[in-house]
Design a protein around this motif. Structure first.
Motif, PDB file in Angstrom:
ATOM      1  N   PHE A  62     -46.759  12.296 -15.671  1.00 15.51           N
ATOM      2  CA  PHE A  62     -47.307  13.075 -16.769  1.00 15.51           C
ATOM      3  C   PHE A  62     -47.127  12.383 -18.131  1.00 15.51           C
ATOM      4  O   PHE A  62     -48.072  12.255 -18.900  1.00 15.51           O
ATOM      5  CB  PHE A  62     -46.617  14.448 -16.832  1.00 15.51           C
ATOM      6  CG  PHE A  62     -47.250  15.478 -15.954  1.00 15.51           C
ATOM      7  CD1 PHE A  62     -47.511  15.198 -14.623  1.00 15.51           C
ATOM      8  CD2 PHE A  62     -47.584  16.727 -16.453  1.00 15.51           C
ATOM      9  CE1 PHE A  62     -48.086  16.152 -13.797  1.00 15.51           C
ATOM     10  CE2 PHE A  62     -48.166  17.673 -15.642  1.00 15.51           C
ATOM     11  CZ  PHE A  62     -48.417  17.389 -14.315  1.00 15.51           C
ATOM     12  N   ASN A 107     -38.748  18.138 -15.951  1.00 13.61           N
ATOM     13  CA  ASN A 107     -39.847  19.096 -15.827  1.00 13.61           C
ATOM     14  C   ASN A 107     -41.150  18.482 -16.343  1.00 13.61           C
ATOM     15  O   ASN A 107     -41.302  18.206 -17.529  1.00 13.61           O
ATOM     16  CB  ASN A 107     -39.504  20.353 -16.631  1.00 13.61           C
ATOM     17  CG  ASN A 107     -40.525  21.440 -16.411  1.00 13.61           C
ATOM     18  OD1 ASN A 107     -41.586  21.178 -15.847  1.00 13.61           O
ATOM     19  ND2 ASN A 107     -40.217  22.640 -16.852  1.00 13.61           N
ATOM     20  N   ARG A 108     -42.086  18.295 -15.411  1.00  5.85           N
ATOM     21  CA  ARG A 108     -43.332  17.642 -15.790  1.00  5.85           C
ATOM     22  C   ARG A 108     -44.152  18.491 -16.758  1.00  5.85           C
ATOM     23  O   ARG A 108     -44.835  17.966 -17.642  1.00  5.85           O
ATOM     24  CB  ARG A 108     -44.174  17.354 -14.549  1.00  5.85           C
ATOM     25  CG  ARG A 108     -43.569  16.279 -13.669  1.00  5.85           C
ATOM     26  CD  ARG A 108     -43.599  16.645 -12.189  1.00  5.85           C
ATOM     27  NE  ARG A 108     -44.918  16.930 -11.691  1.00  5.85           N
ATOM     28  CZ  ARG A 108     -45.730  16.006 -11.166  1.00  5.85           C
ATOM     29  NH1 ARG A 108     -45.358  14.757 -11.107  1.00  5.85           N
ATOM     30  NH2 ARG A 108     -46.898  16.343 -10.718  1.00  5.85           N
ATOM     31  N   HIS A 109     -44.041  19.785 -16.564  1.00 10.61           N
ATOM     32  CA  HIS A 109     -44.898  20.627 -17.401  1.00 10.61           C
ATOM     33  C   HIS A 109     -44.428  20.675 -18.845  1.00 10.61           C
ATOM     34  O   HIS A 109     -45.184  21.041 -19.734  1.00 10.61           O
ATOM     35  CB  HIS A 109     -44.981  22.029 -16.807  1.00 10.61           C
ATOM     36  CG  HIS A 109     -45.665  22.003 -15.488  1.00 10.61           C
ATOM     37  ND1 HIS A 109     -47.000  21.760 -15.371  1.00 10.61           N
ATOM     38  CD2 HIS A 109     -45.189  22.106 -14.239  1.00 10.61           C
ATOM     39  CE1 HIS A 109     -47.325  21.748 -14.099  1.00 10.61           C
ATOM     40  NE2 HIS A 109     -46.246  21.939 -13.381  1.00 10.61           N
ATOM     41  N   GLY A 118     -53.506  18.633 -16.872  1.00  6.53           N
ATOM     42  CA  GLY A 118     -52.287  19.059 -16.195  1.00  6.53           C
ATOM     43  C   GLY A 118     -52.476  19.267 -14.700  1.00  6.53           C
ATOM     44  O   GLY A 118     -51.835  18.592 -13.884  1.00  6.53           O
ATOM     45  N   PRO A 119     -53.378  20.183 -14.324  1.00  7.01           N
ATOM     46  CA  PRO A 119     -53.585  20.420 -12.890  1.00  7.01           C
ATOM     47  C   PRO A 119     -54.053  19.166 -12.151  1.00  7.01           C
ATOM     48  O   PRO A 119     -53.675  18.952 -10.991  1.00  7.01           O
ATOM     49  CB  PRO A 119     -54.684  21.492 -12.873  1.00  7.01           C
ATOM     50  CG  PRO A 119     -54.640  22.114 -14.208  1.00  7.01           C
ATOM     51  CD  PRO A 119     -54.151  21.093 -15.162  1.00  7.01           C
ATOM     52  N   ASP A 146     -51.087  16.927 -11.533  1.00  6.62           N
ATOM     53  CA  ASP A 146     -50.293  17.568 -10.496  1.00  6.62           C
ATOM     54  C   ASP A 146     -50.865  17.280  -9.123  1.00  6.62           C
ATOM     55  O   ASP A 146     -50.157  16.876  -8.203  1.00  6.62           O
ATOM     56  CB  ASP A 146     -50.323  19.084 -10.757  1.00  6.62           C
ATOM     57  CG  ASP A 146     -48.936  19.674 -10.680  1.00  6.62           C
ATOM     58  OD1 ASP A 146     -47.983  18.896 -10.470  1.00  6.62           O
ATOM     59  OD2 ASP A 146     -48.802  20.901 -10.828  1.00  6.62           O
ATOM     60  N   THR A 174     -46.776  18.464 -20.635  1.00  9.79           N
ATOM     61  CA  THR A 174     -48.059  19.109 -20.932  1.00  9.79           C
ATOM     62  C   THR A 174     -47.931  19.945 -22.198  1.00  9.79           C
ATOM     63  O   THR A 174     -48.781  19.889 -23.081  1.00  9.79           O
ATOM     64  CB  THR A 174     -48.502  20.012 -19.759  1.00  9.79           C
ATOM     65  OG1 THR A 174     -48.393  19.270 -18.563  1.00  9.79           O
ATOM     66  CG2 THR A 174     -49.906  20.499 -19.947  1.00  9.79           C
ATOM     67  N   PHE A 175     -46.828  20.663 -22.244  1.00  9.64           N
ATOM     68  CA  PHE A 175     -46.590  21.511 -23.407  1.00  9.64           C
ATOM     69  C   PHE A 175     -46.459  20.655 -24.676  1.00  9.64           C
ATOM     70  O   PHE A 175     -47.057  20.946 -25.711  1.00  9.64           O
ATOM     71  CB  PHE A 175     -45.328  22.335 -23.175  1.00  9.64           C
ATOM     72  CG  PHE A 175     -44.975  23.211 -24.333  1.00  9.64           C
ATOM     73  CD1 PHE A 175     -45.753  24.313 -24.644  1.00  9.64           C
ATOM     74  CD2 PHE A 175     -43.880  22.927 -25.126  1.00  9.64           C
ATOM     75  CE1 PHE A 175     -45.444  25.112 -25.715  1.00  9.64           C
ATOM     76  CE2 PHE A 175     -43.569  23.720 -26.210  1.00  9.64           C
ATOM     77  CZ  PHE A 175     -44.348  24.821 -26.504  1.00  9.64           C
TER      78      PHE A 175
END
Lengths: 530, 487
Positions: free
Chosen positions: B102, B33-35, B92-93, B96, B38-39
């Protein structure tokens, strides 16, 4: 009810609240937006009238003062106050804003919401400038009004609007940023940004500036104001800005913004740098006289009606500057009066020109001719306004010009003689242009069917005409209230010369009844007005 | 020798940033999970920034004086930490959209931030060098992060070559300073022989090395190309973070070493004047918004150098009076970082995939398509221009005040002239957005979506710009503390 202690803050920030309220609205409900704008601006005018009874006649100094600490380091305060001069300039601003709103009722059709927001932000800046007693605060408002005005010109203007808007901003900024340096320099010598404190330090001799420093500081302030006035040869932004601006923009620009420059001279240049003002007076007067005559001559040969009015502003504001730098109370009063009169009558001229433009979409005088046949009412209003602008007795322009010439004559008769040429020339260009636009045969077929003034236009023009007439007849109402303030300025700029020496022989003033109600009043006979 | 606990506290922010960076790299093969990354970076940046308060609570010299935890370093830790945090939100965006990995991005970002943190608290020149290298090497890679884009690779290459050259100058400068004073500790240099030519030469080389980092003319030539080629969130980072950190080190050197303050007045005077003019005149003719902002950041480095000239002047006269000049630098860097982050974030988002829409033409009619974005960008530009009620106005005001206070009236006048030149190109962008009809293809552009993270960045920078433009008191009171440096 209004808390009386914060009337000035209310005056400054009420339009901002109005602007915020407008921002919340949906953009496409134009009717509703216009209505709210009208209500807000009218309410603002009524608020400003509340100041009138609270500024006692014949009392020098600032009234309705508000003071709050703002920034600790360096000490910058939120200090507001009003005196006889700023009182009427604020009234002029709040009077012209609803007029501008009415004038833009139909002629502004796209981005209506943003238009009124900008107009209100402009009002915030202008009222703030007039009411600030802290140099920093003054500068802040001075810069705040820049962007709304640029947007008014740049978005809602005519063909070359972008050029005019950018030119306007760059000219003004060039002057004002140097003024900022000057303000900081002054702070370094005084340790405060507070105008009354600095004035006190000057009066009791705790602050003495070296002549060279004083001159540089004077120039830093003066340049910013001279650009705004605009004084010849710094006037070149003005015709562009005026011609390209929408009607409301022109009204605010000519009516109020130009006065910021002359107001700044009265409020800052003269009291803070008296010696430098004396040394510069001769040169300033020469520039002012050149401006008077040059502006009038250029106006005379303008093929563009709006540009003609713009150049007439250069000429009229020359009188104001001359009146200020003659250092005579009568001429100073004349200058203040001329500022107000020019605001009303030139504002009205721009309104009229805008109305012609709404009908024919051109400013070229050659496109018009014989308009009094299809539109007699508009022609009558135009004549009335032109006459007031050229200084017909009984109308407002006369009082200002006469007082300026009278006061200046007592000091420097040569200056007054040269300036008087401008009075003659103004009659020439205004009447001649009136003749070409309204009299004679109808030369363009399109003009034959032009509609006369609508009800809305008649209301606008009628109100302005009443004010014009009232200012011409009831001028003591204003001069009595400005007299003490202008006398204070004169005292500050000429502490060594008592006023009596300059009183013309035989001008024994007649004391009016209302001088009795002031305890610490400046004796009214010193004010030199009746 | 194992470090004392208190020493650890004093570099806690750097440790946390590095730790989360390493964590991101370690987890990269395991987490799909790429996000998540970010987290992770979000938490890391925030935790490190929060830890800087902890370091501040335990203020004092750490590691036998190699680093110094004080109000000054606290301020800069907060600043670079906030920059990192905002860049994470904005990136992040972007990652993406551009289909870029990431984890590495965030790891490098956190390493760079840690390096900047070291720069801000370094009290010893070799430590500073390590900080500089940490932030620089991460920056080189970040600049070339869009591997398949020629411009990005060119940007990285240029940055790397010129940057290493400048670092060499910096290192050589350290060597010379050490040769003349026998120490690399800044606080011990106070006792050094100030008239030593070797010391002056060494300081000059350090100045050149750092001048490169802050993009001062004539060491600025890399700036427009690197800014243009780098991924826009990275450009945002460059314009705010490393610049602030390099200025921090410069300020610490020139505040602590008396020899550094005495002889550098004219150097800073000339650097400032030159940088302002080069930046502003260069920006006048730009049609690419990223290049325009790059030149504007050169110009702003010039304004900050004006305050440096004031600092050095005051140090000769009466060092107690220099505090407002320091404060001017700090406040300016804060206001500037806010604004540049906001502006580049908008540019990044409007650029569209592959960063195609960067020309000024693409901004025509933006106020009709996306009024809120146009209004925000206008506010940032007005802040750069220094109009009230923005933070940039107070920033400029404090610099003017510092300059006039130090009797640098002519430099102040030059700065005033430059402000007007600057007004022209900032206004040009506003004019394009509000007053120009969009071209056919610009009008056809669909309104760009602004995801939550990006909107948060804009909100924070927007509110911050106005807040510090109306009420700068808390910041000013903090940076005017008498013991800003050293305690």
């Amino acid at each position: 009810m209004l808390p009386g202690g914060h009337l000035l803050s209310v005056l400054i920030f009420f339009p901002a609240v109005g602007a915020l309220a407008l921002l919340m609205l949906r953009g496409d409900d134009h009717k509703y937006i216009r209505l709210i704008a009208m209500v807000v601006s009218a309410a603002e005018f009524l608020f400003s009238l509340l100041m009138l009874p609270r500024v006692p006649i014949g009392t020098a100094g600032y009234h309705l003062e508000e003071f709050a600490k703002w920034i600790n380091q360096p000490p910058i305060n939120y200090h507001l106050g009003v005196d006889g001069i700023s009182l009427f300039l604020v009234l002029l601003t709040t009077f012209l804003t609803p007029i501008s709103v009415l004038a833009s009722w139909n002629s502004i059709a796209h981005r209506v919401k943003e238009f009124f927001v900008m107009l209100f932000m402009l009002e915030v800046g202008v009222v703030g400038v007039f009411l600030s007693l802290d140099l920093f605060l003054f500068f802040l408002f001075w810069e705040v009004m820049l962007i709304p005005m640029a947007f008014l010109i740049g978005i809602w203007g005519h063909e070359r609007r972008v050029y005019a808007a950018v030119k306007f901003v760059l000219y003004t900024m060039a002057g004002s940023i140097l003024m900022l340096v000057g303000i900081i320099w002054l702070y370094n010598s005084t340790g405060t940004f507070d105008l009354p404190t600095i004035q006190q330090m000057l009066a009791n001799g705790t602050m003495v500036l070296a002549p060279r420093t004083e001159m540089l500081l004077f120039l830093a302030f003066f340049l910013a104001f001279a650009i705004k006035v605009p004084l010849f040869p710094l006037h070149t932004w003005l015709p562009d800005a005026h011609v390209e601006a929408p009607t409301a923009g022109s009204v605010m620009l000519a009516g109020v913004l130009l006065k910021l420059g002359t107001y700044g001279m009265i409020r800052f240049c003269l009291p803070l740098f008296p010696e430098a003002s004396h040394r510069a007076a001769r040169w300033v007067a020469v520039l002012a006289i050149i401006g008077i005559i040059y502006g009038a001559l250029v106006a005379m040969v303008q093929p563009n009606l709006k540009k003609l009015v713009a150049y007439s502003s250069v000429s009229h504001l020359g009188f104001v500057v001359l009146g200020i730098f003659a250092f005579h109370n009568i001429s100073m009063q004349g200058a203040v009066y001329q500022m107000l009169a020019h605001g009303v009558s030139t504002g009205a001229l721009f309104l009229l020109v805008g109305m012609l433009y709404d009908r024919r979409h051109t400013f070229e005088i050659s496109e018009y001719g014989g308009l009094s046949t299809p539109m007699p009412k508009l022609a009558a209003f135009f004549l009335f306004t032109a006459l007031s602008s050229l200084g017909l007795p009984m109308l407002n322009g006369f009082v200002g010009e006469f007082l300026v010439l009278l006061g200046t004559y007592q000091r420097h008769w040569q200056w007054a003689s040269w300036a008087a040429v401008g009075v003659i020339l103004s009659a020439c260009y205004l009447l001649w242009s009136y003749q070409r636009v309204f009299f004679g045969e109808i030369t363009r077929e399109k003009n034959r069917t032009l509609p006369d003034a609508t009800a809305r236009e008649k209301w606008i023009l009628g109100v302005v005409a009443v004010v014009t007439l009232w200012m011409g007849i009831g001028s003591p109402f204003i001069t009595r209230r400005t007299a003490a303030a202008t006398q204070t300025v004169i005292d500050q700029v000429e502490p060594q010369r008592p006023y009596e020496a300059a009183t013309p022989p035989g001008a024994a003033p007649e004391v009016k009844g209302d001088s009795a109600n002031t305890a610490k009043a400046v004796p009214i006979e010193r004010l030199g007005i009746r | 020798m194992f470090p004392r606990t208190i020493d650890i506290y004093r570099v806690l922010p750097e440790l946390i940033w590095c730790g989360f960076g390493v964590l991101a790299m370690l987890l990269q093969p395991f987490v799909r999970n790429r996000h998540f990354f970010t987290f992770l970076a979000f938490v890391g940046a925030l935790a490190g920034t929060a830890a800087s308060y902890f370091a501040f609570r335990h203020a004092g010299p750490g590691f036998s004086g190699l680093v110094q935890s004080d109000s000054f370093s606290f301020f800069f830790h907060l600043l670079v930490g906030a920059v990192a945090f905002l860049v994470v939100l904005a990136a992040g965006p972007y990652l993406d959209r551009e289909r870029l990995p990431f984890a590495e991005f965030y790891a490098l970002l956190l390493f760079a931030t840690a390096g900047m943190g070291v720069l801000a608290s370094a009290q010893e020149l070799l430590t500073a060098f390590i900080g500089l290298e940490m932030s620089s090497i991460s920056s080189y890679i970040l600049a070339g992060y869009r591997r398949d884009s020629l411009k990005s690779s060119e940007s990285a290459m240029k940055y790397f070559l010129l940057g290493s050259f400048a670092t060499a100058f910096f290192l050589y400068g350290i060597a010379l300073v050490y040769g003349s004073t026998g120490t690399t500790m800044l606080d011990k240099m106070a006792a050094a022989d100030m008239s030593s030519t070797l010391l002056k030469l060494g300081l000059a080389m350090i100045l050149i090395g750092l001048g490169f980092k802050v993009a001062a003319a004539p060491f600025q030539v890399w700036t427009p190309d690197v800014y243009e080629g780098a991924p826009t969130p990275v450009t945002a980072l460059f314009s705010a973070g490393p610049k602030a950190a390099a200025f921090a080190l410069l300020l610490r050197i020139f505040a602590t070493v008396p020899a550094a303050t005495h002889f550098w007045f004219w150097a800073f005077w000339v650097l400032a004047a030159l940088t302002m003019f080069v930046g502003n005149l260069g920006a006048l003719v730009q049609t690419n918004i990223k290049r325009l902002l790059a030149y504007s950041s050169i110009a702003h480095a010039g304004y900050i150098l004006v305050a440096f000239a004031a600092v050095t002047f005051m140090a000769q006269e009466n060092s107690a009076e220099a505090a407002p000049a320091y404060a001017a630098v700090l406040f300016y860097l804060l206001s500037y970082a806010l604004v540049k982050l906001g502006a580049f974030t908008i540019v990044s988002q409007l650029g569209g995939s592959g960063e195609k829409n960067l020309s000024l033409h693409d901004y025509a009619g933006l106020s009709e398509r996306q009024p809120v974005v146009a209004a925000a960008l206008s506010l940032y530009l007005l802040s750069l221009l220094g109009l009230p009620v923005t933070a940039g106005f107070f920033g400029k005001f404090y610099i003017f005040k510092a300059a006039v206070n130090s009797h640098l009236v002519w430099l102040a006048v030059l700065m005033a002239i430059n402000s007007v030149i600057g007004a022209y190109y900032y206004l040009r962008v506003i004019v394009v957005m509000y007053m120009r009809e969009p071209s056919a293809e610009a009008a056809a552009l669909a309104p760009v979506r602004f995801p939550v993270g990006v909107s948060a960045v804009l909100l924070i920078t927007f509110v911050g710009t106005i807040l510090f433009g109306v009420y700068p008191n808390p910041v000013i009171n903090f940076i005017l503390r008498p013991n800003l440096l050293g305690h």
